[in-house]
Enzyme design. Structure first.
Site, PDB file in Angstrom:
ATOM      1  N   TYR A 160      -8.396 -66.855 -53.814  1.00 13.58           N
ATOM      2  CA  TYR A 160      -8.312 -68.382 -54.062  1.00 13.58           C
ATOM      3  C   TYR A 160      -8.918 -68.629 -55.306  1.00 13.58           C
ATOM      4  O   TYR A 160      -9.682 -68.120 -55.266  1.00 13.58           O
ATOM      5  CB  TYR A 160      -8.131 -69.173 -52.675  1.00 13.58           C
ATOM      6  CG  TYR A 160      -6.714 -69.141 -51.835  1.00 13.58           C
ATOM      7  CD1 TYR A 160      -7.468 -68.476 -51.098  1.00 13.58           C
ATOM      8  CD2 TYR A 160      -6.006 -69.886 -51.819  1.00 13.58           C
ATOM      9  CE1 TYR A 160      -6.438 -68.304 -50.020  1.00 13.58           C
ATOM     10  CE2 TYR A 160      -5.309 -70.395 -51.652  1.00 13.58           C
ATOM     11  CZ  TYR A 160      -5.435 -68.684 -49.841  1.00 13.58           C
ATOM     12  OH  TYR A 160      -4.281 -68.733 -48.725  1.00 13.58           O
ATOM     13  N   HIS A 210      -3.448 -72.754 -54.967  1.00 10.51           N
ATOM     14  CA  HIS A 210      -2.290 -70.942 -54.050  1.00 10.51           C
ATOM     15  C   HIS A 210      -3.059 -70.224 -54.333  1.00 10.51           C
ATOM     16  O   HIS A 210      -3.998 -69.342 -54.896  1.00 10.51           O
ATOM     17  CB  HIS A 210      -0.887 -71.412 -54.743  1.00 10.51           C
ATOM     18  CG  HIS A 210      -0.264 -72.566 -54.300  1.00 10.51           C
ATOM     19  ND1 HIS A 210      -0.480 -72.024 -53.305  1.00 10.51           N
ATOM     20  CD2 HIS A 210       0.915 -73.092 -54.863  1.00 10.51           C
ATOM     21  CE1 HIS A 210       1.515 -73.234 -52.708  1.00 10.51           C
ATOM     22  NE2 HIS A 210       1.783 -74.234 -53.938  1.00 10.51           N
ATOM     23  N   LYS A 228       2.879 -63.590 -56.508  1.00 12.96           N
ATOM     24  CA  LYS A 228       0.546 -63.327 -56.141  1.00 12.96           C
ATOM     25  C   LYS A 228       0.505 -61.901 -57.024  1.00 12.96           C
ATOM     26  O   LYS A 228       0.877 -60.388 -56.909  1.00 12.96           O
ATOM     27  CB  LYS A 228       0.018 -63.423 -55.249  1.00 12.96           C
ATOM     28  CG  LYS A 228       0.309 -64.589 -54.311  1.00 12.96           C
ATOM     29  CD  LYS A 228      -0.066 -64.895 -52.973  1.00 12.96           C
ATOM     30  CE  LYS A 228       0.229 -66.190 -52.020  1.00 12.96           C
ATOM     31  NZ  LYS A 228       0.387 -67.354 -52.846  1.00 12.96           N
TER      32      LYS A 228
END
Lengths: 291, 132
Positions: free
Chosen positions: A229, A237, A268
């Site tokens: 993070y 997020h 991601k």
């Protein structure tokens, strides 16, 4: 949940940036923290955990939670390892304080003992005076009464309270966890987690990413090692899923495919991280179908 | 799938000029060269990429393909691989280890189907050196 089958051990570790120590308990190989204040301090340094279970119901248990640094897990706990920070000075300061405490305790006990002796002698004197009214003993009574009176008068000068007679409190439990370096090294050999290759790899990556300012939690749900993070996980997020492997570890292509595809689905970037000669090398994976 | 990867390529492939060129680069095992050929055919015939050329890469012990998706676009480096293989992080493109080499390449997995001799490209994986 309560892990009943594992034994629990307590261990103290020194946190580099603070004066006080924190206590990390181990349940099997899972490191746990118990106090809310400790959790807050540890979180402020960037070690994130997850709440596990709850304490048995007791009066005043409402404000308490148990916390497990499951986020960093072993790597996080390892990052809180003892570092050399002037323990010697703190130790001698503590010794001085203790001795000063003993000194003042001695003085108080002297005064109290003196008072006590005074009271006892007076009482004996009074008893003798009272008993002399009823029992006639011309030979001994007056003398002993006189002797006691003399002793009473000379009490302040003649009284001696030996140091060895002082009552001392021996603590069976210390609230401060201020282990001296010898105790600390004794405890640290007890570090219950095996220092294997995999843990070392993960720890190198964890340390490097923490130094870059990222917050890390566990990525077990995504098949990776860490979620990375840019700030506190409560506010951001995760940007990356970090997979920690050594440079020469063989990764089956279908596994790479699976995690790359997953990363793309959850938006991601997958990072393959490997420690190399004191530094860490990062490679990103991006899945793209060929059109 | 495994049988195909272990067996010899069929005759028409073995006699194909491009296949022979790739073999003559003298790098990579036969399964990897076979995969390189299948990807070559797919890129040129199916996807119509331009200027597809076989490149020898001794560091990776593999045949790579340099190709452009369209005319005038930047060349990309393709790493063809049979899908049963494993790969090491050391083989990824990264500035620290492969100095002067490509900054990224696309790993293309191939699966060959025995019955139709067609090549299915499983997926493309962009591998890049990542700098924070």
């Amino acid at each position: 949940q309560v892990k009943e089958d594992m034994d629990t051990r307590s261990e103290s570790e020194h946190q580099p940036s603070r004066e006080a120590l924190i206590d990390i308990s181990f349940c099997g190989s899972t490191p746990l923290l118990w106090k809310v204040s400790v959790m807050k301090r540890v979180r402020s340094v960037g070690v994130i955990g997850a709440l596990v279970g709850s304490l048995a119901r007791q009066p005043r248990a409402a404000g308490q939670t148990s916390g497990a640094p499951a986020g960093g897990g072993a790597a996080a706990a390892a990052s809180l390892q003892p570092q050399d920070c002037g323990g010697e000075e703190r130790n001698s300061e503590a010794v001085r304080q203790y001795e000063a405490g003993l000194e003042s305790s001695y003085k108080k006990q002297c005064a109290l003992a003196l008072e006590d002796k005074n009271t006892v002698l007076r009482r004996i004197m009074n008893e003798k005076e009272n008993s002399s009214d009823t029992v006639c003993d011309p030979t001994g009574t007056d003398d002993s009464g006189g002797a006691i009176r003399d002793r009473l008068n000379a009490l302040d000068q003649a009284f001696h309270f030996p140091w060895s007679a002082m009552a001392v409190q021996l603590c069976t439990a210390r609230a401060g966890f201020s282990h001296c370096p010898e105790e600390r090294s004794f405890h640290s050999t007890d570090w219950p987690m095996p220092r294997d290759e995999r843990l070392n790899t993960r720890f190198c990556v964890y340390r490097d990413l923490r130094n870059k300012g990222f917050y890390l939690t566990s990525a077990g749900k995504f098949g990776g090692d860490f979620l990375v993070y840019p700030g506190d996980p409560l506010r951001f997020h995760a940007h990356f899923i970090a997979l920690c492997i050594s440079m020469d570890e063989e990764l089956p292509l279908c596994d790479i495919l699976a995690i790359a595809r997953l990363g793309s689905n959850v938006k991601k970037t997958v990072l393959i991280c490997s420690p190399v000669e004191g530094d860490v090398v990062y490679s990103s994976l991006q899945w793209s179908s060929m059109v | 799938m495994d049988e195909v990867n272990r067996a010899d390529p069929p005759n028409w492939i073995q006699q194909h000029a491009v296949y022979q060129d790739l073999m003559h680069l003298d790098v990579g095992d036969s399964a990897q060269v076979y995969a390189a050929f299948l990807v070559y055919m797919d890129l040129t015939e199916v996807r119509k990429w331009k200027e597809v050329v076989g490149v020898s890469c001794p560091e990776l012990q593999a045949v790579l393909l340099e190709a452009r998706e369209k005319e005038g676009e930047a060349a990309q480096m393709i790493f063809p691989l049979p899908s049963h293989r494993s790969i090491k992080h050391r083989e990824f493109p990264n500035g620290a280890v492969h100095a002067g080499f490509y900054a990224s390449w696309t790993a293309v997995l191939t699966v060959s189907q025995l019955s139709t001799q067609s090549c299915t490209l499983v997926f493309c994986l962009n591998l890049k050196y990542f700098n924070f």
